[in-house]
Scaffold this motif. Structure first.
Motif, short mmCIF file in Angstrom:
data_model
loop_
_atom_site.label_atom_id
_atom_site.label_comp_id
_atom_site.label_asym_id
_atom_site.label_seq_id
_atom_site.Cartn_x
_atom_site.Cartn_y
_atom_site.Cartn_z
N PRO A 21 0.83 -1.21 0.00
CA PRO A 21 0.00 0.00 0.00
C PRO A 21 0.86 1.26 0.00
O PRO A 21 1.94 1.30 0.57
CB PRO A 21 -0.81 -0.12 1.30
N ASP A 22 0.32 2.31 -0.65
CA ASP A 22 1.04 3.58 -0.73
C ASP A 22 0.95 4.37 0.57
O ASP A 22 1.78 5.23 0.82
CB ASP A 22 0.49 4.42 -1.89
N ASN A 23 -0.08 4.10 1.37
CA ASN A 23 -0.31 4.89 2.59
C ASN A 23 0.03 4.11 3.85
O ASN A 23 -0.66 4.18 4.85
CB ASN A 23 -1.77 5.35 2.64
N LEU A 24 1.10 3.34 3.78
CA LEU A 24 1.50 2.52 4.93
C LEU A 24 2.05 3.37 6.07
O LEU A 24 1.93 3.01 7.24
CB LEU A 24 2.55 1.49 4.49
N ILE A 35 5.35 7.22 11.16
CA ILE A 35 4.51 6.40 12.03
C ILE A 35 3.66 5.49 11.15
O ILE A 35 3.17 5.93 10.09
CB ILE A 35 3.59 7.28 12.89
N PHE A 36 3.49 4.25 11.56
CA PHE A 36 2.59 3.37 10.84
C PHE A 36 1.21 4.00 10.77
O PHE A 36 0.69 4.50 11.78
CB PHE A 36 2.49 2.01 11.53
N GLN A 37 0.60 4.00 9.61
CA GLN A 37 -0.71 4.62 9.42
C GLN A 37 -1.75 4.02 10.36
O GLN A 37 -2.59 4.74 10.93
CB GLN A 37 -1.17 4.45 7.96
N LYS A 38 -1.68 2.72 10.56
CA LYS A 38 -2.63 2.07 11.46
C LYS A 38 -2.45 2.56 12.89
O LYS A 38 -3.44 2.82 13.60
CB LYS A 38 -2.44 0.55 11.40
N GLU A 39 -1.20 2.71 13.32
CA GLU A 39 -0.93 3.21 14.66
C GLU A 39 -1.42 4.65 14.81
O GLU A 39 -1.98 5.04 15.84
CB GLU A 39 0.57 3.14 14.96
N TRP A 40 -1.22 5.45 13.75
CA TRP A 40 -1.67 6.85 13.74
C TRP A 40 -3.20 6.92 13.89
O TRP A 40 -3.72 7.71 14.69
CB TRP A 40 -1.22 7.50 12.44
#
Length: 284
Positions: A21-24, A35-40
């Motif tokens: 994914p481009d938005n990782l 920062i990991f996008q999921k963590e954000w």
């Protein structure tokens, strides 16, 4: 297909480009850390390293504030677009179309109704991604519509501000939204309902000079820029160096301009508690 691509596709532990994914990652604008996008997202768009509160849009804000399953978007009022037929380097209508394509919203202020820990409320959220959250006739009309809905429902109106000020492409019509919003707030108070302001980064210009500073309670997110004129303009005018942290939420709290600075993770509970206090007091 080249030899390198054939080898890459044959090796299972090398991720194919299409599967990455481009938005990782998300780069924090406060500390610059990746920062990991999921963590954000799990941290409510707040940096886990430096605690910087990122800017978020209306729909995400509604999801964070309202009780699950209670949020209902209110229709946006219809206003005349480009009343002055304004053009600078681009036509105003083209700028509006670009902002709508980017954000998926009609304009810079959305309203929704629902409950906050059981308390009925109408909430408005300004979207800084839509032309800097600028205040034009559409924003003014949406603000008035949100207040009137709160009067109708006999509940508080909560506004999350985020704006660079008035929308210059609408000239004096944008400035007229300042007294218009002020009159609407007086109508809300005449109906005996609280008006709560949550100042987010940034809240500046004509928005600060009107409805952003007229709340019964003024809450701000940590580190939010809250100002009328920019710091550089003030320094050039008074020819003095401004204090460290000038125009930030914490400085304004220390000098009595706002009532509290609340972390995003505590904001929903704080709003519920504040609404409970204000509605109980007014009922009594």
């Amino acid at each position: 297909m080249s030899w390198l691509n054939r080898v890459r596709n044959a090796i299972p532990f090398i991720a194919r480009k299409a599967e990455t994914p481009d938005n990782l990652w998300h780069k924090c604008t406060g500390c610059g850390q990746m920062i990991f996008q999921k963590e954000w997202e799990e941290n409510l768009s707040v940096c886990p390293r430096c605690d910087h509160h990122g800017r978020i849009g209306p729909r995400l804000r509604f999801a964070q504030v309202f009780d699950e399953g209670t949020m209902k978007l209110l229709p946006a009022p219809q206003v005349r677009e480009d009343p002055l037929k304004f053009r600078d380097s681009k036509r105003y209508t083209d700028r509006i179309k670009a902002a709508r394509a980017q954000t998926g919203e009609q304009d810079a202020l959305l309203n929704a109704s629902g409950t906050i820990e059981g308390h009925q409320a109408v909430v408005g959220v300004q979207d800084f991604a839509f032309m800097g959250g600028s205040m034009g006739t559409a924003v003014g009309a949406a603000f008035v519509a949100g207040v009137r809905e709160a009067v109708k429902r006999r509940c508080p109106y909560v506004i999350f501000t985020a704006a660079g000020g008035a929308r210059m492409q609408e000239g004096i019509l944008s400035l007229m939204q300042m007294p218009r919003a002020t009159v609407a707030i007086q109508q809300l108070r005449a109906a005996g309902q609280p008006y709560i302001v949550v100042l987010t980064d940034p809240t500046t210009g004509g928005v600060t000079a009107s409805y952003a500073m007229l709340g019964d309670i003024q809450i701000a997110e940590p580190g939010a820029l809250i100002a009328f004129a920019g710091a550089r303009v003030i320094e050039n005018t008074i020819r003095e160096k401004l204090p460290e942290g000038f125009q930030r939420a914490e400085y304004l709290l220390d000098h009595g301009m706002i009532d509290m600075v609340t972390h995003r993770k505590d904001l929903r509970a704080t709003l519920a508690r504040t609404i409970g206090y204000l509605t109980a007091a007014r009922a009594a």
